[in-house]
Design a protein around this motif. Structure first.
Motif, PDB file in Angstrom:
ATOM      1  N   ILE A 239      64.236  -9.547  34.300  1.00  0.00           N
ATOM      2  CA  ILE A 239      63.349 -10.433  35.058  1.00  0.00           C
ATOM      3  C   ILE A 239      62.266  -9.664  35.803  1.00  0.00           C
ATOM      4  O   ILE A 239      61.180 -10.173  36.054  1.00  0.00           O
ATOM      5  CB  ILE A 239      64.166 -11.316  36.032  1.00  0.00           C
ATOM      6  CG1 ILE A 239      63.301 -12.486  36.522  1.00  0.00           C
ATOM      7  CG2 ILE A 239      64.731 -10.490  37.185  1.00  0.00           C
ATOM      8  CD1 ILE A 239      64.084 -13.552  37.251  1.00  0.00           C
ATOM      9  N   THR A 240      62.552  -8.408  36.141  1.00  0.00           N
ATOM     10  CA  THR A 240      61.572  -7.622  36.893  1.00  0.00           C
ATOM     11  C   THR A 240      60.401  -7.170  36.024  1.00  0.00           C
ATOM     12  O   THR A 240      59.385  -6.700  36.549  1.00  0.00           O
ATOM     13  CB  THR A 240      62.227  -6.387  37.546  1.00  0.00           C
ATOM     14  OG1 THR A 240      62.738  -5.526  36.519  1.00  0.00           O
ATOM     15  CG2 THR A 240      63.360  -6.805  38.465  1.00  0.00           C
ATOM     16  N   ALA A 241      60.513  -7.320  34.699  1.00  0.00           N
ATOM     17  CA  ALA A 241      59.380  -7.004  33.831  1.00  0.00           C
ATOM     18  C   ALA A 241      58.276  -8.048  33.991  1.00  0.00           C
ATOM     19  O   ALA A 241      57.091  -7.732  33.912  1.00  0.00           O
ATOM     20  CB  ALA A 241      59.836  -6.924  32.378  1.00  0.00           C
ATOM     21  N   ARG A 242      58.688  -9.290  34.223  1.00  0.00           N
ATOM     22  CA  ARG A 242      57.708 -10.373  34.401  1.00  0.00           C
ATOM     23  C   ARG A 242      57.318 -10.548  35.859  1.00  0.00           C
ATOM     24  O   ARG A 242      56.172 -10.869  36.181  1.00  0.00           O
ATOM     25  CB  ARG A 242      58.272 -11.683  33.842  1.00  0.00           C
ATOM     26  CG  ARG A 242      57.239 -12.802  33.763  1.00  0.00           C
ATOM     27  CD  ARG A 242      57.842 -14.076  33.199  1.00  0.00           C
ATOM     28  NE  ARG A 242      56.822 -15.095  32.993  1.00  0.00           N
ATOM     29  CZ  ARG A 242      56.216 -15.347  31.843  1.00  0.00           C
ATOM     30  NH1 ARG A 242      56.531 -14.636  30.771  1.00  0.00           N
ATOM     31  NH2 ARG A 242      55.303 -16.293  31.735  1.00  0.00           N
ATOM     32  N   TRP A 243      58.283 -10.350  36.750  1.00  0.00           N
ATOM     33  CA  TRP A 243      58.030 -10.460  38.186  1.00  0.00           C
ATOM     34  C   TRP A 243      58.439  -9.137  38.833  1.00  0.00           C
ATOM     35  O   TRP A 243      59.559  -9.012  39.360  1.00  0.00           O
ATOM     36  CB  TRP A 243      58.826 -11.617  38.784  1.00  0.00           C
ATOM     37  CG  TRP A 243      58.351 -12.965  38.332  1.00  0.00           C
ATOM     38  CD1 TRP A 243      57.302 -13.670  38.839  1.00  0.00           C
ATOM     39  CD2 TRP A 243      58.918 -13.792  37.306  1.00  0.00           C
ATOM     40  NE1 TRP A 243      57.173 -14.877  38.196  1.00  0.00           N
ATOM     41  CE2 TRP A 243      58.150 -14.973  37.247  1.00  0.00           C
ATOM     42  CE3 TRP A 243      59.994 -13.634  36.426  1.00  0.00           C
ATOM     43  CZ2 TRP A 243      58.426 -15.998  36.335  1.00  0.00           C
ATOM     44  CZ3 TRP A 243      60.266 -14.647  35.523  1.00  0.00           C
ATOM     45  CH2 TRP A 243      59.493 -15.817  35.479  1.00  0.00           C
ATOM     46  N   PRO A 244      57.557  -8.126  38.802  1.00  0.00           N
ATOM     47  CA  PRO A 244      57.917  -6.797  39.320  1.00  0.00           C
ATOM     48  C   PRO A 244      58.220  -6.826  40.814  1.00  0.00           C
ATOM     49  O   PRO A 244      57.610  -7.578  41.581  1.00  0.00           O
ATOM     50  CB  PRO A 244      56.667  -5.959  39.034  1.00  0.00           C
ATOM     51  CG  PRO A 244      55.918  -6.713  37.984  1.00  0.00           C
ATOM     52  CD  PRO A 244      56.206  -8.157  38.233  1.00  0.00           C
ATOM     53  N   ALA A 245      59.162  -6.006  41.225  1.00  0.00           N
ATOM     54  CA  ALA A 245      59.531  -5.894  42.631  1.00  0.00           C
ATOM     55  C   ALA A 245      58.677  -4.820  43.304  1.00  0.00           C
ATOM     56  O   ALA A 245      58.764  -3.642  42.964  1.00  0.00           O
ATOM     57  CB  ALA A 245      61.017  -5.554  42.768  1.00  0.00           C
ATOM     58  N   LYS A 246      57.852  -5.237  44.247  1.00  0.00           N
ATOM     59  CA  LYS A 246      57.091  -4.269  45.039  1.00  0.00           C
ATOM     60  C   LYS A 246      58.001  -3.581  46.051  1.00  0.00           C
ATOM     61  O   LYS A 246      57.777  -2.441  46.430  1.00  0.00           O
ATOM     62  CB  LYS A 246      55.943  -4.963  45.765  1.00  0.00           C
ATOM     63  CG  LYS A 246      54.877  -5.528  44.854  1.00  0.00           C
ATOM     64  CD  LYS A 246      53.757  -6.182  45.666  1.00  0.00           C
ATOM     65  CE  LYS A 246      52.684  -6.772  44.766  1.00  0.00           C
ATOM     66  NZ  LYS A 246      51.609  -7.436  45.563  1.00  0.00           N
ATOM     67  N   TYR A 247      59.017  -4.314  46.475  1.00  0.00           N
ATOM     68  CA  TYR A 247      59.960  -3.795  47.474  1.00  0.00           C
ATOM     69  C   TYR A 247      61.383  -3.940  46.920  1.00  0.00           C
ATOM     70  O   TYR A 247      62.111  -4.873  47.282  1.00  0.00           O
ATOM     71  CB  TYR A 247      59.816  -4.551  48.795  1.00  0.00           C
ATOM     72  CG  TYR A 247      58.403  -4.595  49.314  1.00  0.00           C
ATOM     73  CD1 TYR A 247      57.857  -3.508  49.991  1.00  0.00           C
ATOM     74  CD2 TYR A 247      57.610  -5.724  49.119  1.00  0.00           C
ATOM     75  CE1 TYR A 247      56.550  -3.544  50.468  1.00  0.00           C
ATOM     76  CE2 TYR A 247      56.301  -5.768  49.584  1.00  0.00           C
ATOM     77  CZ  TYR A 247      55.782  -4.665  50.258  1.00  0.00           C
ATOM     78  OH  TYR A 247      54.491  -4.708  50.720  1.00  0.00           O
ATOM     79  N   PRO A 248      61.796  -3.059  46.044  1.00  0.00           N
ATOM     80  CA  PRO A 248      63.085  -3.216  45.362  1.00  0.00           C
ATOM     81  C   PRO A 248      64.297  -3.077  46.274  1.00  0.00           C
ATOM     82  O   PRO A 248      65.414  -3.396  45.850  1.00  0.00           O
ATOM     83  CB  PRO A 248      63.064  -2.100  44.308  1.00  0.00           C
ATOM     84  CG  PRO A 248      62.080  -1.107  44.822  1.00  0.00           C
ATOM     85  CD  PRO A 248      61.043  -1.891  45.558  1.00  0.00           C
ATOM     86  N   ASP A 249      64.089  -2.628  47.501  1.00  0.00           N
ATOM     87  CA  ASP A 249      65.206  -2.553  48.435  1.00  0.00           C
ATOM     88  C   ASP A 249      65.441  -3.884  49.142  1.00  0.00           C
ATOM     89  O   ASP A 249      66.428  -4.039  49.867  1.00  0.00           O
ATOM     90  CB  ASP A 249      64.958  -1.447  49.475  1.00  0.00           C
ATOM     91  CG  ASP A 249      63.668  -1.652  50.245  1.00  0.00           C
ATOM     92  OD1 ASP A 249      62.693  -2.166  49.650  1.00  0.00           O
ATOM     93  OD2 ASP A 249      63.629  -1.292  51.440  1.00  0.00           O
ATOM     94  N   ARG A 250      64.543  -4.855  48.936  1.00  0.00           N
ATOM     95  CA  ARG A 250      64.691  -6.169  49.557  1.00  0.00           C
ATOM     96  C   ARG A 250      65.287  -7.157  48.560  1.00  0.00           C
ATOM     97  O   ARG A 250      65.174  -6.995  47.337  1.00  0.00           O
ATOM     98  CB  ARG A 250      63.329  -6.704  50.022  1.00  0.00           C
ATOM     99  CG  ARG A 250      62.620  -5.831  51.039  1.00  0.00           C
ATOM    100  CD  ARG A 250      61.296  -6.458  51.430  1.00  0.00           C
ATOM    101  NE  ARG A 250      60.526  -5.584  52.306  1.00  0.00           N
ATOM    102  CZ  ARG A 250      59.313  -5.867  52.771  1.00  0.00           C
ATOM    103  NH1 ARG A 250      58.745  -7.023  52.443  1.00  0.00           N
ATOM    104  NH2 ARG A 250      58.687  -5.004  53.551  1.00  0.00           N
ATOM    105  N   LEU A 251      65.899  -8.202  49.099  1.00  0.00           N
ATOM    106  CA  LEU A 251      66.400  -9.275  48.260  1.00  0.00           C
ATOM    107  C   LEU A 251      65.224  -9.912  47.519  1.00  0.00           C
ATOM    108  O   LEU A 251      64.165 -10.163  48.099  1.00  0.00           O
ATOM    109  CB  LEU A 251      67.121 -10.313  49.108  1.00  0.00           C
ATOM    110  CG  LEU A 251      67.834 -11.438  48.349  1.00  0.00           C
ATOM    111  CD1 LEU A 251      69.137 -11.792  49.061  1.00  0.00           C
ATOM    112  CD2 LEU A 251      66.952 -12.681  48.261  1.00  0.00           C
ATOM    113  N   GLN A 252      65.391 -10.169  46.244  1.00  0.00           N
ATOM    114  CA  GLN A 252      64.351 -10.755  45.407  1.00  0.00           C
ATOM    115  C   GLN A 252      64.635 -12.243  45.203  1.00  0.00           C
ATOM    116  O   GLN A 252      65.716 -12.617  44.744  1.00  0.00           O
ATOM    117  CB  GLN A 252      64.284 -10.045  44.057  1.00  0.00           C
ATOM    118  CG  GLN A 252      64.102  -8.534  44.139  1.00  0.00           C
ATOM    119  CD  GLN A 252      62.747  -8.145  44.703  1.00  0.00           C
ATOM    120  OE1 GLN A 252      61.705  -8.567  44.187  1.00  0.00           O
ATOM    121  NE2 GLN A 252      62.753  -7.329  45.753  1.00  0.00           N
ATOM    122  N   LEU A 253      63.650 -13.075  45.552  1.00  0.00           N
ATOM    123  CA  LEU A 253      63.779 -14.525  45.418  1.00  0.00           C
ATOM    124  C   LEU A 253      62.829 -15.012  44.334  1.00  0.00           C
ATOM    125  O   LEU A 253      61.634 -14.718  44.365  1.00  0.00           O
ATOM    126  CB  LEU A 253      63.443 -15.212  46.743  1.00  0.00           C
ATOM    127  CG  LEU A 253      63.293 -16.740  46.707  1.00  0.00           C
ATOM    128  CD1 LEU A 253      64.634 -17.404  46.391  1.00  0.00           C
ATOM    129  CD2 LEU A 253      62.734 -17.254  48.034  1.00  0.00           C
TER     130      LEU A 253
END
Length: 234
Positions: free
Chosen positions: A9-23
């Motif tokens: 899922i992170t390929a389509r919605w990359p995490a700028k802050y991967p240490d935070r919970l992703q919603l």
């Protein structure tokens, strides 16, 4: 720092802050339950807009996290044992966040299960009946000449509001003076029913004694005001 790159899922919605919970969500009655809760508990998170109008919830990337193809979903990079945990279904997510933080759910076992039953009340009945009423009253279903489905869902939505009204007799919140995930699970749907669906009159909302005040109190909470617009629509 957590490495979430292995999750599709992170390929389509990359995490700028991967240490935070992703919603992964959209401001709908189901989506805002989790954003409101996150705003209430103050847990750092990064929201990602999943546009259901563009069928983004049916993409392979989203389905890799939520096979049911519905919003919301989350990834907690600091899940049990310090490992990333992905979850879908708003009720499960709220229970997880309540357990993780010890917030918005009673510590007493009996009151905890009482709270959970009202979350399940929303999941099993309110979401279905209110949503169906919206379809037959506001959307394509209104063109159907046979009005029996509309009347069936109108009557059931009115009954469910009556159940909630009775519960709120003498109470500020569903669990007395404690604002909990039970309130969060229901606020968006009641708001949507009388606002977005425009069904206020046909369910006789203003005849209720306690639900209108409860809704007003809930919507006045700063975290609710913020959460209703998260993730920000494009």
């Amino acid at each position: 720092m957590a490495n979430l790159s292995a999750l599709p899922i992170t390929a389509r919605w990359p995490a700028k802050y991967p240490d935070r919970l992703q919603l992964y969500s959209l401001p709908t009655p189901n989506g805002v339950k989790v954003s409101i809760m996150l705003e209430e508990i103050g847990l750092p998170y990064e929201p990602h807009l999943v546009d259901i109008g563009k069928n983004e919830s049916w993409t392979p990337e989203f389905l890799s996290l939520n096979p049911n193809g519905k919003i919301p979903a989350i990834i907690d990079p600091d899940g049990p044992g310090g490992k990333p945990l992905g979850l879908f279904e708003s009720g499960a997510i709220m229970l997880y966040l309540a357990d993780k933080t010890g917030m918005l759910i009673p510590g007493d076992a009996a009151r905890r299960y009482e709270t959970i039953q009202w979350v399940f009340f929303q999941m099993a009945f309110v979401v279905l009946m209110f949503g169906q009423l919206g379809y037959f009253y506001k959307f394509a279903g209104r063109e159907i000449e046979d009005k029996r489905p509309l009347e069936r869902y109108r009557a059931e939505a009115k009954r469910l509001l009556g159940v909630l009204d009775t519960r709120l007799t003498g109470r500020q919140w569903i669990m007395d003076d404690d604002y909990t995930i039970a309130d969060i699970s229901l606020l968006g749907w009641v708001r949507n029913l009388i606002g977005f669906y425009g069904a206020r009159d046909i369910v006789e909302f203003d005849a209720l004694k306690h639900v209108p005040g409860w809704l007003e109190r809930g919507l006045a909470r700063p975290a609710v005001e913020r959460g209703l617009g998260i993730p920000k629509r494009a």
